[in-house]
Design a protein around this motif. Structure first.
Motif, PDB file in Angstrom:
ATOM      1  N   SER A  88       0.852  -1.193   0.000  1.00 41.02           N
ATOM      2  CA  SER A  88       0.000   0.000   0.000  1.00 41.02           C
ATOM      3  C   SER A  88       0.887   1.243   0.000  1.00 41.02           C
ATOM      4  CB  SER A  88      -0.897   0.006   1.237  1.00 41.02           C
ATOM      5  OG  SER A  88      -0.122   0.261   2.399  1.00 41.02           O
ATOM      6  N   PRO A  89       0.364   2.365  -0.466  1.00 35.98           N
ATOM      7  CA  PRO A  89       1.162   3.599  -0.444  1.00 35.98           C
ATOM      8  C   PRO A  89       1.639   3.965   0.961  1.00 35.98           C
ATOM      9  CG  PRO A  89      -0.796   3.896  -1.795  1.00 35.98           C
ATOM     10  CD  PRO A  89      -0.928   2.562  -1.114  1.00 35.98           C
ATOM     11  N   GLU A  90       0.806   3.743   1.969  1.00 33.72           N
ATOM     12  CA  GLU A  90       1.183   4.056   3.347  1.00 33.72           C
ATOM     13  C   GLU A  90       2.326   3.148   3.821  1.00 33.72           C
ATOM     14  OE1 GLU A  90      -2.029   3.300   2.436  1.00 33.72           O
ATOM     15  OE2 GLU A  90      -2.702   5.377   2.294  1.00 33.72           O
ATOM     16  N   SER A  91       2.230   1.864   3.510  1.00 30.75           N
ATOM     17  CA  SER A  91       3.284   0.922   3.903  1.00 30.75           C
ATOM     18  C   SER A  91       4.584   1.233   3.168  1.00 30.75           C
ATOM     19  CB  SER A  91       2.856  -0.515   3.613  1.00 30.75           C
ATOM     20  OG  SER A  91       1.761  -0.872   4.416  1.00 30.75           O
ATOM     21  N   ALA A  92       4.478   1.598   1.890  1.00 35.80           N
ATOM     22  CA  ALA A  92       5.672   1.959   1.117  1.00 35.80           C
ATOM     23  C   ALA A  92       6.340   3.177   1.732  1.00 35.80           C
ATOM     24  CB  ALA A  92       5.307   2.223  -0.338  1.00 35.80           C
ATOM     25  N   SER A  93       5.559   4.145   2.155  1.00 39.50           N
ATOM     26  CA  SER A  93       6.101   5.348   2.777  1.00 39.50           C
ATOM     27  C   SER A  93       6.813   5.009   4.090  1.00 39.50           C
ATOM     28  CB  SER A  93       4.978   6.357   3.030  1.00 39.50           C
ATOM     29  OG  SER A  93       5.482   7.480   3.698  1.00 39.50           O
ATOM     30  N   ARG A  94       6.182   4.180   4.925  1.00 39.55           N
ATOM     31  CA  ARG A  94       6.802   3.792   6.206  1.00 39.55           C
ATOM     32  C   ARG A  94       8.091   3.010   5.984  1.00 39.55           C
ATOM     33  NH1 ARG A  94       1.853   1.249   9.392  1.00 39.55           N
ATOM     34  NH2 ARG A  94       1.631   0.413   7.323  1.00 39.55           N
ATOM     35  N   THR A  97      10.874   5.327   4.764  1.00 45.68           N
ATOM     36  CA  THR A  97      11.417   6.114   5.875  1.00 45.68           C
ATOM     37  C   THR A  97      12.358   5.273   6.722  1.00 45.68           C
ATOM     38  OG1 THR A  97       9.435   7.492   5.924  1.00 45.68           O
ATOM     39  CG2 THR A  97      10.795   7.472   7.915  1.00 45.68           C
ATOM     40  N   LEU A  98      11.964   4.046   7.023  1.00 41.89           N
ATOM     41  CA  LEU A  98      12.795   3.158   7.839  1.00 41.89           C
ATOM     42  C   LEU A  98      14.137   2.869   7.166  1.00 41.89           C
ATOM     43  CD1 LEU A  98      13.070   1.151  10.265  1.00 41.89           C
ATOM     44  CD2 LEU A  98      12.170  -0.578   8.714  1.00 41.89           C
ATOM     45  N   LEU A 113      26.500   3.763   1.809  1.00 45.00           N
ATOM     46  CA  LEU A 113      25.464   3.169   0.968  1.00 45.00           C
ATOM     47  C   LEU A 113      24.701   4.249   0.226  1.00 45.00           C
ATOM     48  CD1 LEU A 113      23.818   0.476   3.265  1.00 45.00           C
ATOM     49  CD2 LEU A 113      25.213   0.094   1.255  1.00 45.00           C
ATOM     50  N   ARG A 114      24.280   3.889  -0.962  1.00 45.30           N
ATOM     51  CA  ARG A 114      23.405   4.744  -1.736  1.00 45.30           C
ATOM     52  C   ARG A 114      22.118   3.963  -1.962  1.00 45.30           C
ATOM     53  NH1 ARG A 114      28.218   4.490  -3.405  1.00 45.30           N
ATOM     54  NH2 ARG A 114      27.897   3.440  -5.365  1.00 45.30           N
ATOM     55  N   ILE A 115      21.008   4.582  -1.631  1.00 35.93           N
ATOM     56  CA  ILE A 115      19.715   3.917  -1.705  1.00 35.93           C
ATOM     57  C   ILE A 115      18.784   4.726  -2.602  1.00 35.93           C
ATOM     58  CG2 ILE A 115      17.677   3.219  -0.368  1.00 35.93           C
ATOM     59  CD1 ILE A 115      19.893   1.582   0.550  1.00 35.93           C
ATOM     60  N   GLN A 116      18.037   4.027  -3.435  1.00 34.70           N
ATOM     61  CA  GLN A 116      16.990   4.673  -4.216  1.00 34.70           C
ATOM     62  C   GLN A 116      15.733   3.831  -4.060  1.00 34.70           C
ATOM     63  OE1 GLN A 116      17.775   5.172  -8.376  1.00 34.70           O
ATOM     64  NE2 GLN A 116      16.062   6.561  -8.641  1.00 34.70           N
ATOM     65  N   LEU A 117      14.632   4.492  -3.742  1.00 34.35           N
ATOM     66  CA  LEU A 117      13.358   3.810  -3.562  1.00 34.35           C
ATOM     67  C   LEU A 117      12.371   4.321  -4.597  1.00 34.35           C
ATOM     68  CD1 LEU A 117      14.406   4.631  -0.333  1.00 34.35           C
ATOM     69  CD2 LEU A 117      12.957   2.639  -0.125  1.00 34.35           C
TER      70      LEU A 117
END
Length: 165
Positions: A88-94, A97-98, A113-117
């Motif tokens: 879900s969009p909310e779970s993806a956002s959480r 962030t984590l 580290l380099r991270i892209q979400l």
């Protein structure tokens, strides 16, 4: 050119010689791992700087960090893509962030580290691209495994999918 020391390579040539993506070589230049000269809009890498990057000497002066703090000799970088379905969009956002917060804690290291979400709302899919050292990448993958494992309610499996239609 007159001598091998004066020969210059483009980012594309270095990428081809190392079997890396051009973007990875540009990141090496930006991060200071690979010295380069900017000529117009392009970077050029001298043969000496290219050889310094690819050097695998185990001698006292060839291995370990130099006086400028940039590691010399062997370098290991891991590229990982984690794809999580039915998010879900909310779970993806959480989750974003984590992961981002966990990576920020070790930003000052030479091999940060380099991270892209990337969240695809139509497919309810979250992709996490991780680039960096093996140990730090493993730590992020273990974190994801712990968070997404059974018994964790971060990714609810029912209820939100009907809202996508």
């Amino acid at each position: 050119m007159e001598s091998d020391d004066r020969e210059l390579y483009s980012v594309g040539e270095v990428a081809e010689r190392l079997g890396l993506h051009v973007r990875t070589v540009r990141n090496y230049v930006r991060d200071g791992r690979l010295k380069a000269v900017r000529i117009g809009k392009q970077y050029r890498i001298s043969r000496a700087d290219f050889e310094a990057l690819t050097s695998t000497e185990d001698s006292a002066e060839g291995a370990g960090p130099a006086a400028d703090g940039i590691p010399r000799g062997r370098h290991v970088e891991v590229s990982s893509i984690v794809q999580i379905e039915s998010v879900s969009p909310e779970s993806a956002s959480r989750l974003s962030t984590l992961v981002t917060a966990s990576v920020q804690a070790v930003r000052d290291t030479p091999d940060a580290l380099r991270i892209q979400l990337v969240y695809d709302r139509e497919r309810a899919r979250l992709k996490i691209v991780i680039l960096g050292g093996a140990a730090d990448t493993a730590a992020v993958l273990n974190l994801l495994d712990d968070v997404l494992g059974p018994g964790n309610d971060l990714l609810p499996s029912e209820g939100w999918e009907s809202d996508r239609a």
